[in-house]
Enzyme design. Sequence first.
Site, PDB file in Angstrom:
ATOM      1  N   GLU A   1       0.833  -1.208   0.000  1.00  0.00           N
ATOM      2  CA  GLU A   1       0.000   0.000   0.000  1.00  0.00           C
ATOM      3  C   GLU A   1       0.868   1.259   0.000  1.00  0.00           C
ATOM      4  O   GLU A   1       0.574   2.232  -0.702  1.00  0.00           O
ATOM      5  CB  GLU A   1      -0.887   0.050   1.245  1.00  0.00           C
ATOM      6  CG  GLU A   1      -1.813  -1.130   1.424  1.00  0.00           C
ATOM      7  CD  GLU A   1      -1.207  -2.204   2.319  1.00  0.00           C
ATOM      8  OE1 GLU A   1      -0.055  -2.612   2.087  1.00  0.00           O
ATOM      9  OE2 GLU A   1      -1.907  -2.647   3.244  1.00  0.00           O
TER      10      GLU A   1
ATOM     11  N   CYS B   1      -2.438  -2.815   7.509  1.00  0.00           N
ATOM     12  CA  CYS B   1      -1.980  -2.704   8.891  1.00  0.00           C
ATOM     13  C   CYS B   1      -2.190  -1.264   9.370  1.00  0.00           C
ATOM     14  O   CYS B   1      -2.621  -0.389   8.615  1.00  0.00           O
ATOM     15  CB  CYS B   1      -0.506  -3.086   8.982  1.00  0.00           C
ATOM     16  SG  CYS B   1       0.604  -1.855   8.258  1.00  0.00           S
TER      17      CYS B   1
HETATM   18 ZN   LIG Z   1       0.923  -2.153   5.968  1.00  0.00          ZN
END
Ligand SMILES: [Zn+2]
Length: 176
Positions: A68, A96
């Site tokens: 990401e 995350c």
């Molecule tokens: Zn991450």
Amino acid sequence: MTLEKNEAEQNASENPAVQWMRLALDAARRAYALGEVPVGAVLVKDGQVVATGYNRPISTHDPSAHAEMAALREGARLLGNYRLPDCELYVTLEPCAMCAGAMLHARLKKVIFGAHDPKTGACGGVVNLFAEPRLNHQTQVEGGVLERECGDLLREFFAERRAANKNAAKNPPDPT
Ligand SMILES: [Zn+2]
């Protein structure tokens, strides 16, 4: 069986989210080929791909080199703006806390993820940073797009790694 396949194909052609997630899976396979945990991401604006990224913290010696982050960095650079309010990010694994934070800083419109992550997920897996009403920006979240395919790739990777570790333990290097 045939009917199921036809239905799946139809869904894929009708649902653009499925098509973007397939591109994210392609990016994840590039991480796999490098021996990195296979996670891939695609940044989309107005129905067009802006940037892709894949996970590679080991090969880059960079704990922030998640898929990401790579897609957000490249996309922001190409668009010439650190804010991405008109963009959607497709990623094969639930983001995350670090990546969720970066998305909120970028004022991302929406994040769509594949497999849920009960170990480090910040979209409800462990915590849900996107459901915090005290944060000034709200990014929409959708999970479970191509969940099985995204999860299977991760399971295949870890199974292969466990098998390799077992073989290494069984056949230690010859001390002589
Ligand atoms: Zn991450």
